[in-house]
Motif scaffolding. Structure first.
Motif, mmCIF file in Angstrom:
data_model
loop_
_atom_site.group_PDB
_atom_site.id
_atom_site.type_symbol
_atom_site.label_atom_id
_atom_site.label_comp_id
_atom_site.label_asym_id
_atom_site.label_seq_id
_atom_site.Cartn_x
_atom_site.Cartn_y
_atom_site.Cartn_z
ATOM 1 N N LYS A 135 1.006 3.098 -14.263
ATOM 2 C CA LYS A 135 0.517 2.688 -15.594
ATOM 3 C C LYS A 135 1.595 2.807 -16.671
ATOM 4 C CE LYS A 135 -3.699 2.564 -13.769
ATOM 5 N NZ LYS A 135 -4.100 1.317 -13.145
ATOM 6 N N ARG A 191 12.772 -0.103 -4.809
ATOM 7 C CA ARG A 191 11.349 -0.281 -5.110
ATOM 8 C C ARG A 191 10.555 0.986 -4.766
ATOM 9 N NH1 ARG A 191 8.448 -5.275 -2.207
ATOM 10 N NH2 ARG A 191 8.578 -3.863 -0.427
ATOM 11 N N ALA A 192 10.897 1.582 -3.623
ATOM 12 C CA ALA A 192 10.212 2.817 -3.236
ATOM 13 C C ALA A 192 10.597 3.963 -4.170
ATOM 14 C CB ALA A 192 10.549 3.160 -1.786
ATOM 15 N N GLN A 222 -5.435 -3.744 -5.899
ATOM 16 C CA GLN A 222 -4.139 -4.022 -6.535
ATOM 17 C C GLN A 222 -3.268 -4.851 -5.595
ATOM 18 O OE1 GLN A 222 -2.991 0.007 -7.512
ATOM 19 N NE2 GLN A 222 -3.428 -0.301 -9.684
ATOM 20 N N ILE A 269 1.699 -1.028 -12.464
ATOM 21 C CA ILE A 269 0.255 -1.062 -12.169
ATOM 22 C C ILE A 269 -0.265 0.231 -11.563
ATOM 23 C CG2 ILE A 269 0.254 -3.578 -11.941
ATOM 24 C CD1 ILE A 269 0.015 -3.203 -8.915
ATOM 25 N N VAL A 270 0.610 0.971 -10.848
ATOM 26 C CA VAL A 270 0.125 2.207 -10.224
ATOM 27 C C VAL A 270 0.365 3.405 -11.144
ATOM 28 C CG1 VAL A 270 0.310 3.743 -8.234
ATOM 29 C CG2 VAL A 270 0.505 1.271 -7.913
ATOM 30 N N ILE A 317 -5.650 8.918 -1.277
ATOM 31 C CA ILE A 317 -4.463 8.546 -0.512
ATOM 32 C C ILE A 317 -3.488 7.718 -1.356
ATOM 33 C CG2 ILE A 317 -5.483 6.475 0.552
ATOM 34 C CD1 ILE A 317 -2.983 8.985 2.114
ATOM 35 N N ASN A 318 -4.035 6.918 -2.284
ATOM 36 C CA ASN A 318 -3.139 6.102 -3.113
ATOM 37 C C ASN A 318 -2.260 6.972 -4.000
ATOM 38 O OD1 ASN A 318 -4.181 3.606 -2.136
ATOM 39 N ND2 ASN A 318 -5.995 3.983 -3.390
ATOM 40 N N ARG A 345 0.350 8.717 -1.665
ATOM 41 C CA ARG A 345 1.413 7.806 -1.208
ATOM 42 C C ARG A 345 2.525 7.650 -2.251
ATOM 43 N NH1 ARG A 345 -2.599 3.556 1.279
ATOM 44 N NH2 ARG A 345 -2.708 4.281 3.423
ATOM 45 N N GLN A 346 2.212 7.927 -3.510
ATOM 46 C CA GLN A 346 3.258 7.848 -4.525
ATOM 47 C C GLN A 346 4.337 8.892 -4.277
ATOM 48 O OE1 GLN A 346 1.639 7.617 -8.557
ATOM 49 N NE2 GLN A 346 -0.264 6.835 -7.700
ATOM 50 N N MET A 371 8.352 4.641 1.206
ATOM 51 C CA MET A 371 8.609 4.193 2.566
ATOM 52 C C MET A 371 9.408 2.898 2.558
ATOM 53 S SD MET A 371 6.023 4.031 5.747
ATOM 54 C CE MET A 371 6.628 3.707 7.393
ATOM 55 N N MET A 414 8.916 4.763 -7.666
ATOM 56 C CA MET A 414 7.690 5.558 -7.773
ATOM 57 C C MET A 414 8.019 7.046 -7.879
ATOM 58 S SD MET A 414 5.471 3.323 -7.923
ATOM 59 C CE MET A 414 3.962 4.276 -7.833
ATOM 60 N N ARG A 435 0.831 -1.211 0.000
ATOM 61 C CA ARG A 435 0.000 0.000 0.000
ATOM 62 C C ARG A 435 0.868 1.266 0.000
ATOM 63 N NH1 ARG A 435 -5.326 -0.464 1.212
ATOM 64 N NH2 ARG A 435 -5.375 1.517 0.126
ATOM 65 N N SER A 436 2.032 1.184 0.658
ATOM 66 C CA SER A 436 2.893 2.372 0.717
ATOM 67 C C SER A 436 3.432 2.720 -0.667
ATOM 68 C CB SER A 436 4.056 2.147 1.693
ATOM 69 O OG SER A 436 5.061 1.355 1.097
ATOM 70 N N LEU A 437 3.394 1.754 -1.592
ATOM 71 C CA LEU A 437 3.836 2.027 -2.963
ATOM 72 C C LEU A 437 2.723 2.645 -3.796
ATOM 73 C CD1 LEU A 437 5.810 -1.284 -3.500
ATOM 74 C CD2 LEU A 437 6.801 1.000 -3.491
ATOM 75 N N GLY A 438 1.596 2.909 -3.165
ATOM 76 C CA GLY A 438 0.502 3.558 -3.879
ATOM 77 C C GLY A 438 -0.521 2.582 -4.438
ATOM 78 N N MET A 439 -0.347 1.277 -4.140
ATOM 79 C CA MET A 439 -1.323 0.308 -4.637
ATOM 80 C C MET A 439 -2.658 0.492 -3.921
ATOM 81 S SD MET A 439 0.640 -3.296 -5.042
ATOM 82 C CE MET A 439 2.398 -3.298 -5.360
ATOM 83 N N THR A 440 -3.745 0.281 -4.665
ATOM 84 C CA THR A 440 -5.059 0.301 -4.035
ATOM 85 C C THR A 440 -5.268 -1.026 -3.303
ATOM 86 O OG1 THR A 440 -6.122 -0.725 -5.927
ATOM 87 C CG2 THR A 440 -5.976 1.680 -5.947
ATOM 88 N N ASN A 449 2.008 8.762 6.059
ATOM 89 C CA ASN A 449 1.444 8.268 4.793
ATOM 90 C C ASN A 449 0.142 7.496 5.017
ATOM 91 O OD1 ASN A 449 2.404 5.887 5.794
ATOM 92 N ND2 ASN A 449 3.599 5.326 3.977
ATOM 93 N N TYR A 505 -2.105 -8.423 -6.920
ATOM 94 C CA TYR A 505 -0.707 -8.583 -7.322
ATOM 95 C C TYR A 505 0.206 -9.050 -6.196
ATOM 96 C CZ TYR A 505 -2.048 -6.136 -11.559
ATOM 97 O OH TYR A 505 -2.652 -5.782 -12.728
ATOM 98 N N LEU A 510 6.926 -3.587 -10.464
ATOM 99 C CA LEU A 510 5.478 -3.837 -10.286
ATOM 100 C C LEU A 510 4.662 -2.549 -10.110
ATOM 101 C CD1 LEU A 510 3.140 -5.846 -9.948
ATOM 102 C CD2 LEU A 510 3.627 -5.900 -7.508
ATOM 103 N N SER A 511 4.999 -1.734 -9.118
ATOM 104 C CA SER A 511 4.155 -0.544 -8.914
ATOM 105 C C SER A 511 4.250 0.488 -10.039
ATOM 106 C CB SER A 511 4.415 0.157 -7.593
ATOM 107 O OG SER A 511 4.924 -0.676 -6.665
#
Lengths: 220, 240
Positions: free
Chosen positions: B107, B149-150, A135, B104-105, B72-73, B76-77, B81, B153, A127-132, B48, A139, B100-101
């Motif tokens: 796009k 990974r963080a 998601q 999918i986040v 919030i999603n 958080r980008q 964290m 984003m 979730r901290s990566l912005g996933m809903t 966050n 995933y 991954l993010s």
């Protein structure tokens, strides 16, 4: 001795076909129950994990009943209860319904365990990566959870397939019922039960092998 | 800029955060030190919105984090964290973990996401581990993977929650080096840490939290060499 041959005739090759057809019916009723039960089990398992009040007070006890009452009792009750409330369901229908609910109850707990196995820290990371929420579910939680409980699900599936033999008490001619019919006619229980066992084995072996290979691939 | 005003937070009966006021400016590195259970990690989780708040207000670049209308999603980008546990996705390779993010986040296309991920991993010294699964990586490597990974984003802020506490001592250095590198590149960072050397060398400011309140905040020199508060000096004497 001649007169007995009217009732008892020896095992013929057409009987093998009769057994194969019965095996197909076993496959059919268990395939339907396992598929539907898995889909429903996913939904209810998610509810068990997520919906606190509903799951504690309604869903959980309800599923527990279907998990703990012997399947044969559920089958007989359902089959005899249906006409009372005006439903006319054949043995296949009532068998499939009961097996589906039974599978749902078992799978729901497997699914709940799978979701629980993905800890809160992992989900927060996602979730901290912005996933809903979804998601994260699709995933992250699903692939990790499925790997964790897949063996348990295979156990349920194989168990339900074997338990489908109990639907024979309702008169549905699946493998066990067919074997009983043949035994009565041929008086050759060893041969026929061995054959029926071989059919059950042939049905479960591919599932077991397939899951073994999947697990091996995942563990890499 | 991150602004925290009058923040209160309860866990049941426990008053974990007791009125925090704090500003973090762009490009600043702030270290938060304090005893276990003082609420410093909770503060980070509130920023966050991984934890809700009971009173007060947190804004990130003018957007109120805990407002109902806030996506919030999306917010958080901006807030990368890294946790005490590295939480690598075990079913994905290092490259896929990072890609991954963005895919999918944000796009991004699959190939763009992979290119970005590869760049991020190379930058942090994991260029030779792109196709390794997390279980083949050491704790330090997995923690660096979590940083990459963080960063994939492209956040404006990075929150570090005791990122080295779960590591074997010999692996702490590589993670701190990665964080130092990030600080030198001008990233805005809030680091909850027990690494006093890191806090002293890298931070612009250090905040000492005691029982859910900021006891003292100032430059590293002030906090470490000349603390005003009796509690701060006692804490520092104990951790040294």
């Amino acid at each position: 001795m001649e007169s007995t041959s009217i009732f008892f005739t020896s095992f013929k090759t057409t009987d093998l076909w009769f057994l194969a057809e019965a095996a197909y019916r076993t496959l059919l009723i268990s395939g339907i129950s396992i598929s539907l039960g898995t889909v429903l089990g996913l939904i209810f398992g998610w509810l068990l994990h997520e919906g606190r009040l509903i799951s504690t007070f309604i869903l959980s006890p309800f599923l527990d009943i279907f998990r703990s009452v012997p399947l044969i009792i559920q089958l007989v009750l359902a089959y005899n209860f249906a006409p009372i409330i005006g439903l006319n369901i054949d043995p296949f229908g009532s068998g499939a319904i009961v097996l589906t609910i039974y599978t749902t109850a078992l799978v729901a707990n497997v699914v709940r365990g799978g979701i629980d196995s993905v800890g809160i820290p992992m989900r927060r990371a996602a979730r901290s990566l912005g996933m809903t929420y979804w998601q994260d579910m699709i995933y992250v939680v699903s692939p990790i959870g499925i790997r964790a409980v897949f063996p348990a699900w295979v156990g349920v599936a194989l168990g339900v397939m074997k338990d489908s033999a109990l639907v024979s008490v309702l008169g549905y001619v699946e493998l066990l019922r067919a074997s009983q019919i043949l035994i009565t006619r041929t008086q050759e229980p060893f041969l026929i039960l061995a054959l029926a066992g071989a059919f059950y084995f042939a049905l479960s072996f591919p599932i077991a092998r397939f899951s073994e290979r999947l697990e091996k691939r995942w563990s890499q | 800029m991150i602004e925290i005003r009058g923040l209160h937070k309860y866990f049941g009966e426990v008053h974990v955060l007791q009125g925090i006021d704090l500003d973090v400016n762009k490009g600043e590195v702030l270290s938060i030190i304090g005893a276990s259970g003082s609420g410093k990690s909770t503060l980070l989780y509130c920023i966050n919105a991984l934890e809700g708040i009971d009173e007060g207000r947190i804004t990130v670049d003018g957007v109120e984090v805990h407002a109902k209308s806030t996506d919030i999603n999306k917010l958080r980008q901006k807030l990368g964290m890294v946790f005490q546990q590295w939480n690598s996705f075990p079913h994905l390779t290092a490259l896929e973990n990072v890609a991954l993010s963005p895919r999918i986040v944000r796009k991004m296309s699959r190939s763009d996401a992979k290119k970005l991920a590869a760049r991020r991993l190379e930058h942090i010294g994991l260029g030779d581990k792109l196709n390794s699964y997390p279980n083949a990586l050491s704790g330090g490597q997995q923690q660096r993977l979590a940083i990459a990974r963080a960063l994939a984003m492209e956040p404006s802020y990075m929150l570090f929650d005791e990122t080295t506490s779960a590591l074997d001592p010999e692996l702490v250095g590589e993670v701190l080096d990665a964080m130092r590198l990030l600080a030198e590149e001008g990233m805005t960072m809030i680091c909850v840490t027990h690494e006093m050397g890191f806090a002293r060398d890298v931070s612009d400011r250090v905040a000492y939290i005691h029982d859910g309140a900021i006891e003292e905040i100032g430059t590293p020199e002030q906090i470490f060499s000349n603390p005003k508060s009796e509690r701060t000096s006692r804490f520092l004497a104990n951790v040294r």
